[in-house]
Each structure stands twice: as C-alpha cells, then as structure tokens.
Design a protein around this motif. Structure first.
Motif: not given
Length: 423
Positions: A66, A68, A201, A205, A235-236, A239
């Motif tokens: 990801s 992140l 995440s 963010s 990335g949210v 995830i």
C-alpha cells in the motif's frame, strides 16, 4: 578540569543514548554494543515516496502493499522523520505493548486527553466521542500503531495552540508518527485486522494533510507536499479494499458514525455544485486529450459529490464540513495527482475549486487559511491567461466577512438559478 564537549550523535542507537555515551552509528551494531555484546537497535528511517507512479498499486488486503507501507515524505516545514530521540522523564510501559517495545510517557496522557477533548471535540457530539474512544483504545490494544498515530495528530494539534512549545510538539508529532508507521509497516496482521488499518490510515492522512497545508516557504514546495499528501491519503482506499462493507458496518456499530458508501455525500444542490458543473463544461470545450480530460473529469465528479448541502442534522454538520476535505484527498484519481505534479493548468484550477471547501472550513485547526493561500497562489502561478477560470474562487475570497458573503454549501433553488442564468 572541565570536560570538553564532544560532537553529539544525533542518530545513535537506543542503548548508547540510554547510557549517554557517543555512538558511532554503525549498523547493524555499533562499536559500543559489539564490545559489550549488547543487542543494538535503531528506529528505522522512513523511505522517500517516489516522485511519480505509473500505475495504481493493488489492494494490500490481497498483495500486502500500500502507499502507506511503501513510503512517506515529510514536508519541509516540519522536522524530518528520523530516529526518535528519547525525551527525559519517567515513562509508563503498558503490558500489551511490551512485545513491540512501545513506550509511553506521562505527557502522552495529556495528548490522549487533548485528542478526546479538542481533536474529536471540535467535530463530534459527546456521545459519539465516547464511542470512538472506546473503539480506538480497543483496536490499539491489538494494533499499537494506532495509539502512536492518535497521539501524533494530537501533538500536531497542540503545536497550533501553544506557540511557545511549538517545536517540542512538532518534534513529538514526528517521532510518534515515525514509530507508528514503522510498526504498521512491520505488522503482519494488517490484512486480518482491516478496521485497525482503516483507523490508522485515516488518522495518518489527516496529519499529512495538516503537514502539507503548513508548508508555506514557497508555492512549488507547497505543491510537492500536497501531491505527496494526496498519494498517502489514497492508502485509505487500498487498506479498506474489498473489506470496505465490513469496515463500514463494524465502524458504524462501534462509533455511531454513519459513513456513506464509497465516501459519497449527497444532498441539495449548492452554488458550488452549480459552478463545478459550469467548470466541467468549460473543460469539455478545451479539446483535451483523454489522458488529461478523463482524470480531470473524475476529480471534478468527486468534488461535486461532496459539495452538496450538509445534512439536516445540525450535530453532524461540523463533522461533514471537516471530513469532506479528507474524502476528496482519499478518492482523487492517481492520474489527476500526477497531472497536479506536472503543474497542468487544468489540474491546478480544479485544485483551486477544491480549496474552496478548505476555505469554507477555515475555522478547523488543521486547515486555517490554507484554502485562501492555495487559491491566491494558483492564480498568481497561472497568470492572466487563466484568470477568467479562477475569477469566481477569488470572488468568494473577496466576499468573506461581507454582507454578501458567498455561502458555498447552502441549498439553492435550481429552477430560479436556471431562469436567472438564461435571463
């Protein structure tokens, strides 16, 4: 005879720092630890995010990768994400964190209280705050990186409230974020605990957006920080992935916060949704190629979705106004972010309209005057050729505080608006 001060080791190992001795910073083990046969440990630095992304990475719930876990690039206005330096003072080690060597200090209790009372207190109702905190603490007992990130964003908030200790709180926010991200990247249970990954995440963010918004040394650097923040925010989505329906259900039951499917917000039309529709028609006439038009159209569509009037429930308006900025940062297409990185005028103009939502939430601690700064800076950057495209966002800024101030998200009567436009 007075002792001569030596050169300080800024990135020495934990063991040398604890013993207050100079470390040669040798890796994997420094000279002092090799001589004493000690276990030598360093907090890993975080890699720099690549400048461009050719394609969208696949969901980490399927592949383990990801944005992140890939990287994070810190803004220049904040201290660099480097080795965390232990602060003086007594510490508290929680039993469930011993296996991860996570250590918390007494002043972190103040940060935890501040997160509840101020970070959440500004956007959520009291009953919802209690339920969110219960959920966060429960998830942190299984995923300690959540507590690190929760405290990190609280420290960032404190840096805006205590100017005389701003550097301390900025450094604390950076160190906690660094440790939390390192722990998250090292965790092998992210796929099994999608809710924990989602909570982490979203908090991360929010902090990287705040850091990007705080970069004001020069506009090109600000744009680079904003591009990096948008990539991290994406990335949210990765995830959550295919587990999003389950996350939404569990998160809603535990916190009482209703989240619309795919982050969509709907409601009555507003002057902003109307202006965005006009902007979309202008772009369609520009004879742009699909590599530019398609990402810009997608970004505009998402912006229109979150620019409708807020919910009728007054207790939810504050949360609605602050989270919609994060919604767009999460959902904006990576191809659009790449156009923004290339300084394409069309992408910059759409970003200026996004800045109107930031400006509309200027009373929120993490946003402040960022919206106005972004609109004015883009206007100067693009020059007179594109001035007409940016006339209305600047008009909104000029009307702030006046009797005829433009109310961006107030419902409008589309029939009346249509007749006025067609005279």
């Amino acid at each position: 005879m007075q002792r001569r001060p030596g050169r300080k080791s800024r990135h020495g190992c934990r063991e040398c720092k604890a013993r207050h001795v100079k470390c040669d910073e040798g890796k994997p083990s420094c000279a002092n630890c090799r001589v004493r046969r000690l276990s030598c440990s360093f907090l890993p630095n975080i890699p720099v995010l690549p400048r461009t992304t050719a394609s969208t990475p696949s969901c980490p719930l399927e592949t383990g990768a990801s944005p992140l876990a890939t990287a994070i690039s810190p803004p220049a206005s904040r201290c660099e994400l480097a080795t965390a330096v232990p602060l003086a003072g007594p510490t508290i080690s929680l039993d469930f964190l011993l296996s991860t060597e996570q250590t918390f200090k007494f002043h972190h209790l103040e940060l935890l209280h501040n997160f509840r009372s101020d970070v959440l207190g500004r956007v959520l109702a009291p009953a919802t705050i209690d339920r969110y905190m219960s959920m966060a603490v429960e998830e942190a007992s299984k995923a300690p990186y959540i507590m690190d990130q929760l405290l990190a964003i609280s420290a960032a908030n404190m840096s805006t409230k205590r100017p005389h200790k701003q550097h301390f709180y900025q450094q604390e926010a950076t160190q906690l974020q660094t440790r939390g991200l390192a722990s998250f990247n090292a965790s092998k249970e992210v796929a099994e605990n999608a809710l924990a990954g989602f909570v982490f995440s979203t908090l991360l963010s929010q902090q990287v957006l705040f850091d990007a918004f705080s970069t004001r040394s020069d506009f090109p650097l600000f744009l680079d920080s904003l591009v990096n923040a948008f990539r991290i925010c994406s990335g949210v989505k990765f995830i959550a992935g295919s587990a999003w329906p389950l996350i939404r259900e569990i998160y809603g039951k535990q916190t009482g916060i209703a989240m619309p499917t795919d982050y969509m917000v709907s409601g009555a039309q507003t002057i902003l949704t109307q202006k965005l529709a006009e902007l979309e028609m202008l772009l369609a006439r520009e004879n742009l190629g699909p590599s530019t038009l398609n990402p810009c159209s997608s970004a505009l569509c998402i912006l229109r979705e979150i620019s409708h009037s807020p919910p009728s429930d007054r207790s939810k308006i504050s949360s609605f106004r602050t989270t919609r900025v994060l919604h767009w940062a999460v959902r904006v297409p990576p191809e659009f972010v790449q156009l923004l990185e290339q300084r394409r005028p069309e992408a910059l103009i759409i970003t200026a309209y996004f800045a109107l939502l930031v400006h509309d939430t200027r009373d929120y601690w993490a946003y402040g005057d960022t919206g106005a700064f972004l609109i004015r800076s883009i206007t100067r950057f693009l020059g007179t050729y594109w001035a007409q495209w940016l006339a209305w966002p600047n008009q909104v800024l000029d009307s702030a505080g006046c009797v005829d101030e433009v109310r961006l998200t107030e419902p409008i009567d589309m029939d009346i608006s249509y007749h006025m436009a067609n005279g």
